[in-house]
Design an enzyme around this catalytic site. Structure first.
Site, PDB file in Angstrom:
ATOM      1  N   HIS A 156       7.351  20.619  -0.479  1.00  0.00           N
ATOM      2  CA  HIS A 156       6.834  22.051  -0.661  1.00  0.00           C
ATOM      3  C   HIS A 156       7.302  22.868   0.479  1.00  0.00           C
ATOM      4  CE1 HIS A 156       3.614  21.642  -3.670  1.00  0.00           C
ATOM      5  NE2 HIS A 156       3.810  20.055  -3.196  1.00  0.00           N
TER       6      HIS A 156
ATOM      7  N   HIS B 282       1.786   5.131  -2.973  1.00  0.00           N
ATOM      8  CA  HIS B 282       2.961   6.092  -2.488  1.00  0.00           C
ATOM      9  C   HIS B 282       3.154   5.870  -1.319  1.00  0.00           C
ATOM     10  CE1 HIS B 282       4.601  10.197  -2.620  1.00  0.00           C
ATOM     11  NE2 HIS B 282       3.561  10.364  -3.959  1.00  0.00           N
TER      12      HIS B 282
ATOM     13  N   ASP C  81       3.492  14.241 -12.761  1.00  0.00           N
ATOM     14  CA  ASP C  81       3.685  13.769 -14.082  1.00  0.00           C
ATOM     15  C   ASP C  81       2.773  12.493 -14.300  1.00  0.00           C
ATOM     16  OD1 ASP C  81       6.404  15.240 -14.725  1.00  0.00           O
ATOM     17  OD2 ASP C  81       6.483  14.700 -12.615  1.00  0.00           O
TER      18      ASP C  81
END
Length: 419
Positions: free
Chosen positions: A17, A106, A366
């Protein structure tokens, strides 16, 4: 590190980002026609928001060449490229429970452990957004490979969850012995693969089943993994650097550097471990197209990168033996895990050690990465091949400046090889 390659060197930058992502590419041959139009098609294939089966993040991913070309011609100097992040939403990650939890599976926790700080939004450098620089760089590599060698690289989705295009059977534990698969890798094109967007599995029944599988998990705020298969055609024989930089080792390095990748197999892969050597071995035969003394040579062939006189009757090796290409098609498969960020409530610990926490992740993600991983797999394959070819071309050019050997077995071998 953020740099890949030795002769054709790519350094990527950017987080999920931040204002932009991109790359610096060093080692691009001078004098090649190159504009954004050569690069944009692969960027568009990789971009998010292509369908309801991918993240809804809407990025156009328009590439801008910043340096290294003039009037559409490469100068041989570093090429800088950037893509601006337009649909960035750091607020999706801040001021919520996601600030408190490292997301299960993650990279939040490991980045925090390594650097003592992490990007608070979207995974930072561990996000697949980083791969934009790889895809942009590889578009340059692919243009050179096509012009200089006629090399073609095509990838497609070969499985989602337990749905396989070529499921293993007792007769064909690996696709390397399946006539339908072997025929496919001879002819498959990117245009054909893209007829099956958004899945990019060039088989109507399999693509339909894969789509339903992804929708099933998406509708439950969950995710699912899968595999991508890739074929590289027209690679000259003799490419690869034993012992530690074997071509399959470099391909494995490249593929396992892609976010969410979990496995790599080349040729017959793990299925080939289930058959005896008498079946698995690839016998040598004469190549059907024999080189002729009157056939005009390309620049690459003049450097010694010739079409081989021999080929193999079968190709369980996947075009590589002893870490060196043998001239047959190189093919391999890459496994991708289910995306780690999901909306399902998960019991997990907070950063400060509270083990009774519950995380329901927010943001746009996704449900399955494999459809968008296809151009990324192609990209990393191109970066490996161009680097290996440049290494071999440097070797052949250096050798060509020496006087020919006489009265040695090496000289005799050179005569046999036409050197």
């Amino acid at each position: 590190m953020s740099t890949f390659g030795t002769f054709f060197k790519v350094t990527t930058y950017g987080e999920s980002h931040c204002k932009s992502v991109g790359c610096i590419v060093d080692g691009v041959p001078p004098g090649m026609v190159l504009t954004e139009d050569d690069i944009q098609p692969q960027m568009t294939r990789r971009r998010p928001g292509q369908s309801k089966l991918t993240t809804p993040r809407d990025e156009k991913d328009r590439v801008e060449i910043q340096s290294g070309t003039e009037f559409g011609i490469t100068l041989g100097t570093p090429i800088g490229m950037l893509v601006r992040n337009q649909d960035q939403r750091p607020k999706d990650y801040g001021g919520s429970t996601m600030d408190l939890f490292p997301r299960p599976s993650h990279a939040d926790w490991t980045y925090q452990e390594k650097y003592g700080v992490k990007a608070s939004s979207g995974g930072g450098r561990s996000s697949a957004r980083e791969t934009i620089g790889r895809v942009a760089a590889s578009a340059i590599a692919e243009k050179y490979l096509a012009l200089a060698h006629g090399i073609e690289i095509v990838a497609w989705v070969s499985s989602v969850g337990d749905v396989h295009q070529f499921p293993p059977t007792a007769e064909h534990p690996t696709p390397s012995s399946n006539p339908e698969f072997l025929s496919m890798i001879n002819t498959i094109t990117r245009n054909k693969v893209d007829e099956f967007v958004p899945l990019r599995c060039p088989h109507t029944d399999s693509a339909s089943k894969m789509a339903r599988k992804i929708e099933e998990f998406r509708d439950k705020n969950d995710s699912i993994g899968g595999t991508v298969t890739c074929v590289i055609r027209n690679v000259p024989s003799g490419i690869g650097e034993p012992c530690f930089d074997k071509i399959e080792a470099m391909l494995a390095h490249a593929m396992l550097s892609i976010p969410a990748s979990k496995g790599f197999e080349v040729g017959s892969g793990f299925g080939g471990c289930e058959v005896p050597g008498s079946i698995h071995n690839d016998p040598f035969v004469l190549a059907t197209e024999q080189p002729s003394d009157s056939t005009p040579q390309t620049g690459a062939q003049r450097l010694g990168l010739k079409k081989p006189k021999l080929t193999t009757k079968t190709n369980n090796s996947g075009g590589i033996q002893g870490g060196i290409t043998n001239g047959a098609h190189i093919y391999f498969r890459v496994g991708f895990k289910p995306p780690a960020t999901i909306g399902v409530a998960q019991k997990t610990a907070t950063y400060d050690g509270d083990i009774d926490g519950v995380l329901e992740a927010k943001g746009r993600h996704d449900p399955c990465v494999v459809p968008r991983a296809v151009p990324i797999v192609e990209a990393m394959a191109a970066l490996v091949v161009i680097d290996a070819l440049m290494a071999q071309q440097a070797r052949e050019q250096t050798r060509s400046l020496l006087p020919p050997l006489k009265h040695t077995s090496s000289a005799k071998q050179q005569e046999v090889n036409g050197v």
